[in-house]
Scaffold this active site. Structure first.
Site, short mmCIF file in Angstrom:
data_model
loop_
_atom_site.label_atom_id
_atom_site.label_comp_id
_atom_site.label_asym_id
_atom_site.label_seq_id
_atom_site.Cartn_x
_atom_site.Cartn_y
_atom_site.Cartn_z
N SER A 119 -9.74 32.95 43.38
CA SER A 119 -8.51 32.24 43.02
C SER A 119 -7.34 32.64 43.91
CB SER A 119 -8.08 32.64 41.61
OG SER A 119 -8.98 32.17 40.67
N HIS A 140 -12.47 26.72 46.46
CA HIS A 140 -11.80 27.06 45.19
C HIS A 140 -11.82 25.85 44.25
CE1 HIS A 140 -7.86 28.39 43.04
NE2 HIS A 140 -8.92 28.74 42.36
N GLU A 152 -9.83 23.36 46.58
CA GLU A 152 -9.03 23.90 47.69
C GLU A 152 -10.01 24.54 48.66
OE1 GLU A 152 -4.65 25.90 47.04
OE2 GLU A 152 -6.25 26.74 45.88
N ASN A 190 -2.55 28.67 43.00
CA ASN A 190 -2.12 29.78 42.13
C ASN A 190 -0.79 30.41 42.54
OD1 ASN A 190 -3.99 29.85 39.99
ND2 ASN A 190 -5.54 30.41 41.50
N1 CAA Z 1 -16.47 21.09 30.72
C1 CAA Z 1 -16.78 19.82 30.97
N2 CAA Z 1 -16.07 18.77 30.52
C2 CAA Z 1 -14.99 19.03 29.75
C3 CAA Z 1 -14.62 20.35 29.43
C4 CAA Z 1 -15.40 21.41 29.94
N3 CAA Z 1 -15.10 22.69 29.71
N4 CAA Z 1 -13.50 20.29 28.65
C5 CAA Z 1 -13.20 18.99 28.49
N5 CAA Z 1 -14.10 18.24 29.17
C6 CAA Z 1 -14.11 16.78 29.29
C7 CAA Z 1 -14.45 16.14 27.99
O1 CAA Z 1 -15.85 15.99 27.88
C8 CAA Z 1 -13.74 14.80 28.09
O2 CAA Z 1 -14.52 13.91 28.86
P1 CAA Z 1 -14.70 12.40 28.44
O3 CAA Z 1 -13.31 11.88 28.16
O4 CAA Z 1 -15.34 11.82 29.63
O5 CAA Z 1 -15.55 12.47 27.23
C9 CAA Z 1 -12.49 15.10 28.92
O6 CAA Z 1 -12.77 16.33 29.60
C10 CAA Z 1 -11.26 15.25 28.07
O7 CAA Z 1 -11.53 16.25 27.11
P2 CAA Z 1 -10.90 16.32 25.67
O8 CAA Z 1 -10.60 14.92 25.19
O9 CAA Z 1 -11.76 17.18 24.81
O10 CAA Z 1 -9.58 17.15 25.84
P3 CAA Z 1 -8.28 16.87 26.69
O11 CAA Z 1 -7.98 15.43 26.87
O12 CAA Z 1 -7.27 17.74 26.07
O13 CAA Z 1 -8.63 17.45 28.14
C11 CAA Z 1 -8.63 19.18 29.72
C12 CAA Z 1 -9.09 18.73 28.34
C13 CAA Z 1 -9.25 18.28 30.80
C14 CAA Z 1 -9.11 20.60 29.91
C15 CAA Z 1 -7.06 19.07 29.79
O14 CAA Z 1 -6.49 19.74 28.69
C16 CAA Z 1 -6.47 19.62 31.07
O15 CAA Z 1 -6.45 18.96 32.10
N6 CAA Z 1 -5.95 20.86 31.00
C17 CAA Z 1 -5.36 21.53 32.16
C18 CAA Z 1 -6.47 22.08 33.03
C19 CAA Z 1 -5.94 22.77 34.24
O16 CAA Z 1 -4.75 22.85 34.51
N7 CAA Z 1 -6.87 23.34 35.01
C20 CAA Z 1 -6.54 24.15 36.15
C21 CAA Z 1 -6.53 25.59 35.72
S1 CAA Z 1 -6.06 26.63 37.05
C22 CAA Z 1 -7.44 26.82 37.95
O17 CAA Z 1 -8.51 26.37 37.63
C23 CAA Z 1 -7.30 27.62 39.20
C24 CAA Z 1 -7.42 29.08 39.06
O18 CAA Z 1 -7.84 29.68 40.04
C25 CAA Z 1 -7.03 29.84 37.86
P1 NAD Z 2 -15.85 34.95 33.92
O1 NAD Z 2 -15.35 36.24 33.41
O2 NAD Z 2 -16.00 33.79 33.00
O3 NAD Z 2 -17.28 35.16 34.63
C1 NAD Z 2 -17.55 36.13 35.58
C2 NAD Z 2 -19.06 36.36 35.61
O4 NAD Z 2 -19.38 37.19 36.72
C3 NAD Z 2 -19.59 37.09 34.35
O5 NAD Z 2 -20.66 36.31 33.81
C4 NAD Z 2 -20.08 38.44 34.88
O6 NAD Z 2 -21.25 38.90 34.21
C5 NAD Z 2 -20.39 38.09 36.32
N1 NAD Z 2 -20.37 39.22 37.25
C6 NAD Z 2 -19.45 40.20 37.36
N2 NAD Z 2 -19.75 41.02 38.39
C7 NAD Z 2 -20.89 40.51 38.95
C8 NAD Z 2 -21.70 40.89 40.05
N3 NAD Z 2 -21.39 41.96 40.80
N4 NAD Z 2 -22.80 40.14 40.33
C9 NAD Z 2 -23.09 39.06 39.58
N5 NAD Z 2 -22.37 38.65 38.54
C10 NAD Z 2 -21.27 39.37 38.23
O7 NAD Z 2 -14.89 34.58 35.14
P2 NAD Z 2 -14.53 33.12 35.71
O8 NAD Z 2 -13.34 32.60 34.99
O9 NAD Z 2 -15.77 32.31 35.82
O10 NAD Z 2 -14.01 33.52 37.18
C11 NAD Z 2 -14.90 33.79 38.23
C12 NAD Z 2 -14.19 33.64 39.56
O11 NAD Z 2 -13.64 32.31 39.67
C13 NAD Z 2 -13.01 34.61 39.78
O12 NAD Z 2 -12.94 34.95 41.14
C14 NAD Z 2 -11.81 33.74 39.37
O13 NAD Z 2 -10.62 34.17 39.98
C15 NAD Z 2 -12.25 32.38 39.93
N6 NAD Z 2 -11.61 31.22 39.30
C16 NAD Z 2 -11.35 31.23 37.95
C17 NAD Z 2 -10.77 30.12 37.38
C18 NAD Z 2 -10.48 30.08 35.91
O14 NAD Z 2 -9.73 29.20 35.47
N7 NAD Z 2 -11.04 30.95 35.11
C19 NAD Z 2 -10.46 29.00 38.16
C20 NAD Z 2 -10.77 29.02 39.53
C21 NAD Z 2 -11.34 30.15 40.10
#
Ligand code: CAA
Ligand code: NAD
Length: 283
Positions: A119, A140, A152, A190
């Site tokens: 991330s 990503h 990304e 991020n």
């Molecule tokens: N896996 C697969 N499909 C999923 C799912 C999951 N975990 N969660 C929801 N869905 C699907 C549902 O099946 C549904 O599909 P259909 O309409 O085709 O049946 C659709 O998504 C909408 O779901 P819901 O109606 O249950 O719920 P919602 O309308 O509230 O949407 C959401 C759920 C798509 C997660 C929405 O709340 C959303 O867009 N949230 C923000 C997500 C976001 O910002 N993600 C980025 C996070 S940051 C990141 O990822 C980067 C990082 O490195 C941290």
């Molecule tokens: P998670 O905690 O759900 O899963 C991590 C998994 O990695 C666990 O099942 C753990 O058992 C396994 N693990 C840990 N060390 C390991 C190793 N040495 N070998 C094999 N498996 C190992 O975490 P996550 O949310 O799936 O995040 C995983 C990666 O994806 C991180 O780098 C995170 O920054 C990135 N990411 C997360 C998100 C998010 O929204 N959570 C979005 C984009 C990218």
């Protein structure tokens, strides 16, 4: 490059989603984790998502079975010897990732691309742990992977052009949109998202509002699909903290300082939805 056999390292929420979309696009997938229970939980999640598609008439039972049969469980890193393409999605920790990449570099065929779903961590540093930095790249995905369109793509300093082109083409094959960004802490996604989440945590920490109120403001006022604290719980508070630490260390600016409340929750093991408790409680 002709990719048939994909290996996904880490079967948590991101790894299972990454395995899901590759299997759906027709690739054979090995889903590897240290922890057998994580693999089983990951496969359960994927199965549930496909069953939902069958119920909605978007996929037949037969198509579901074929797609699921492309996903193979693995607890042997040696399986990397069979992989044409590897994407890593383990915990957001540089030491864990560099140890893993050094091992994968030893095991995988010489022309196998090693991608990381990190991330925020520098791709160049992860690549330097291998003897093939030109074949290491950031890929990503966003959470939830089957739904979110963006990938990304981040080149390390040494990433070769043909490796970038292969990963870009693969992203399109997964029905996702690639966006190229440079290798800076937090990339674009991020660097922009996480300070907002951290600031939302500060408003709770300073008693400005409750988590519910903060989320309501951002949902109704800014049209965000989820409020920032619900989103933080969804991402995982450990991952949010690791990302803030990477931004803070990488830029050195106090504006990236992780909120003490975020640290406290992570220390308590309140990691969000995945552990049943974060800013909210999940049953
Ligand atoms: N896996 C697969 N499909 C999923 C799912 C999951 N975990 N969660 C929801 N869905 C699907 C549902 O099946 C549904 O599909 P259909 O309409 O085709 O049946 C659709 O998504 C909408 O779901 P819901 O109606 O249950 O719920 P919602 O309308 O509230 O949407 C959401 C759920 C798509 C997660 C929405 O709340 C959303 O867009 N949230 C923000 C997500 C976001 O910002 N993600 C980025 C996070 S940051 C990141 O990822 C980067 C990082 O490195 C941290
Ligand atoms: P998670 O905690 O759900 O899963 C991590 C998994 O990695 C666990 O099942 C753990 O058992 C396994 N693990 C840990 N060390 C390991 C190793 N040495 N070998 C094999 N498996 C190992 O975490 P996550 O949310 O799936 O995040 C995983 C990666 O994806 C991180 O780098 C995170 O920054 C990135 N990411 C997360 C998100 C998010 O929204 N959570 C979005 C984009 C990218």
């Amino acid at each position: 490059m002709d990719i048939k056999q994909v290996m996904v390292i880490g079967a948590g929420q991101m790894g299972s989603g990454i395995a899901h979309v590759h299997a759906l696009a027709g690739f054979e997938v090995m889903l590897y984790d240290l922890d057998q229970a994580s693999i089983e939980k990951g496969i359960q999640t994927i199965t549930k998502q496909f069953q939902r598609q069958v119920e909605k008439g978007r996929m037949t039972e037969g198509e579901m079975d074929i797609t699921l049969s492309r996903i193979h469980q693995s607890t042997e890193l040696q399986d990397a010897k069979k992989a044409d393409f590897i994407v890593e999605a383990v915990v957001e920790n540089m030491e864990v990732k560099t140890n893993l990449f050094a091992k994968l570099d030893d095991l995988a065929p010489a022309d196998t691309i090693l991608a990381t779903n990190t991330s925020s961590l520098p791709i160049t540093e992860i690549a330097a742990a291998t003897n093939r930095p030109e074949k290491v790249i950031g890929m990503h995905f966003m959470n939830p992977v089957p739904v979110m369109k963006l990938v990304e793509i981040i080149r390390g300093l040494a990433t070769a052009d043909d490796v970038y082109e292969t990963v870009e083409a693969l992203t399109k094959k997964l029905n996702k949109t690639p966006v190229e960004v440079n290798d800076f802490p937090g990339f674009v996604s991020n660097r922009v998202l996480m300070p907002m989440i951290n600031e939302a945590i500060y408003t709770v920490y300073e008693g400005v509002a409750t988590p519910e109120a903060v989320d309501e403001v951002m949902k109704l006022g800014m049209n965000h699909p989820m409020g920032p604290l619900t989103l933080a719980d969804f991402i995982g508070l450990d991952t949010c903290l690791y990302i803030m630490e990477t931004l803070h260390e990488g830029f050195g600016d106090d504006k990236y300082r992780p909120c003490p409340l975020l640290r406290k929750y992570v220390k308590a093991g309140w990691l969000g939805k995945k552990t049943g408790r974060g800013f909210y409680v999940y049953h």
